[in-house]
Design an enzyme around this catalytic site. Structure first.
Site, PDB file in Angstrom:
ATOM      1  CG  ASP A  71      -0.125  -0.357   2.534  1.00 24.08           C
ATOM      2  OD1 ASP A  71       0.959   0.275   2.834  1.00 24.08           O
ATOM      3  OD2 ASP A  71      -0.821  -0.772   3.443  1.00 24.08           O
ATOM      4  NE  ARG A  85      -0.465   2.940   4.649  1.00 23.41           N
ATOM      5  CZ  ARG A  85      -1.621   2.340   4.495  1.00 23.41           C
ATOM      6  NH1 ARG A  85      -2.625   2.763   3.301  1.00 23.41           N
ATOM      7  NH2 ARG A  85      -2.053   1.654   5.388  1.00 23.41           N
ATOM      8  CG  ASP A  90      -3.500  -2.261   6.769  1.00 25.22           C
ATOM      9  OD1 ASP A  90      -2.348  -1.784   6.571  1.00 25.22           O
ATOM     10  OD2 ASP A  90      -3.905  -2.847   7.642  1.00 25.22           O
ATOM     11  CB  THR A  91      -1.074  -4.519   1.910  1.00 23.93           C
ATOM     12  OG1 THR A  91      -0.176  -3.832   2.252  1.00 23.93           O
ATOM     13  CG2 THR A  91      -2.148  -4.146   0.966  1.00 23.93           C
ATOM     14  CD  GLU A  93       2.992  -3.235   8.528  1.00 26.18           C
ATOM     15  OE1 GLU A  93       3.696  -2.792   7.801  1.00 26.18           O
ATOM     16  OE2 GLU A  93       1.940  -2.422   8.711  1.00 26.18           O
ATOM     17  NE  ARG A 136       3.448   6.271   5.065  1.00 23.20           N
ATOM     18  CZ  ARG A 136       3.091   4.843   5.725  1.00 23.20           C
ATOM     19  NH1 ARG A 136       3.913   4.045   5.167  1.00 23.20           N
ATOM     20  NH2 ARG A 136       2.159   4.951   6.394  1.00 23.20           N
TER      21      ARG A 136
END
Length: 287
Positions: A71, A85, A90-91, A93, A136
């Site tokens: 992401d 970002r 949300d992917t 980690e 970001r």
């Protein structure tokens, strides 16, 4: 006098006829519009359009330099390198200092890398052109008219997350894409409980594997495997040699340096040759 009475009588009859001819059930424009809306809701004709079809705000063209993970990407925007970002997704980690590498994180990173690296994208910044706590830029991304966030969600690489007004423009279409992947049990949705409201829970996958009682089928390294290959460093790297990894499903897979997911793969064991990796019980990744 009689002629006057006759005229008055005729006029009264004409007026009475006109009043009777007026339709009694005619709706006002406002009422008719209300009925149309009600009918649409009842029949389900109101549908959610894909994010790419919704009216976009101001976008800027950028060149993707690097996919950091699923992401997050680095781009050249406005003449300088900017880290973006993606909004509302949300992917898992891949580089987190405490969470480490989460199941499906490397796969999500590889997907974004293949989709975006070296290519031109359209960037739609957050409403307030805001940044997150890491500095970001927050933005929506589009490639060839398609929403990158929606592609991640639809393919089971990401969940909808970090929903903060006013940056909720494509939320409905994102929710729909997420629901499709969840119904199909794609990737992050394969193991119930792995995706929760507060994020990803790798322990759920590990507990499920343990409860299945398959120390052999989960692909856990056996003590005698230490005689084949060598141990990776503390970061899971193999000094440029073949990486042996055990994925979230317990499959033992080896990655050669030319594999697209090699850099983001954390090794459990390292090998000098593919023959050595196969002997230790690892296989090539599926295409």
């Amino acid at each position: 006098m009689k002629r006057l009475l006759t005229v008055v009588l005729l006029l009264s009859m004409v007026l009475a006829g006109c009043q009777a001819a007026k339709p009694s059930g005619t709706d006002s424009p406002a009422t008719a519009h209300s009925k149309v809306e009600t009918t649409a809701k009842q029949t389900g004709t109101q549908s959610v359009a894909p994010a790419a079809q919704e009216k976009r705000g101001h976008t800027e063209t950028a060149k993707v330099i690097e996919a950091i993970d699923g992401d997050t990407v680095k781009v050249r925007l406005r003449g300088r390198v900017v880290t973006i970002r993606m909004l509302l997704v949300d992917t898992p980690e891949t580089h987190h200092p405490t969470k480490g590498v989460q199941p499906y994180g490397p796969e999500a990173a590889a997907f974004t890398k293949k989709l975006l690296e070296g290519k031109t994208v359209e960037v739609e910044p957050a409403v307030d052109n805001g940044h997150d706590k890491y500095g970001r830029l927050l933005a929506y991304l589009f490639i060839k008219g398609k929403s990158v966030e929606e592609l991640l969600l639809k393919n089971g690489y990401a969940r909808v997350a970090y929903v903060y007004p006013p940056n909720t423009k494509y939320l409905s279409s994102y929710r729909k894409a997420e629901a499709e992947a969840k119904d199909k049990k794609l990737r992050i949705w394969k193991t119930p409980g792995y995706v929760q409201a507060d994020g990803y829970h790798p322990e759920v996958i590990k507990d499920k594997a343990n409860s299945a009682g398959a120390s052999s089928s989960t692909g856990a390294l056996k003590t005698d495997d230490s005689s084949i290959g060598f141990a990776p460093d503390k970061n899971g790297n193999c000094q440029g040699h073949i990486k042996g990894n055990i994925n979230s499903h317990g499959a033992r897979i080896y990655h050669v340096p030319s594999d697209r997911s090699y850099k983001v793969t954390k090794a459990e064991r390292c090998f000098m040759t593919e023959k050595e990796a196969v002997k230790a019980g690892f296989r090539k990744p599926y295409d």
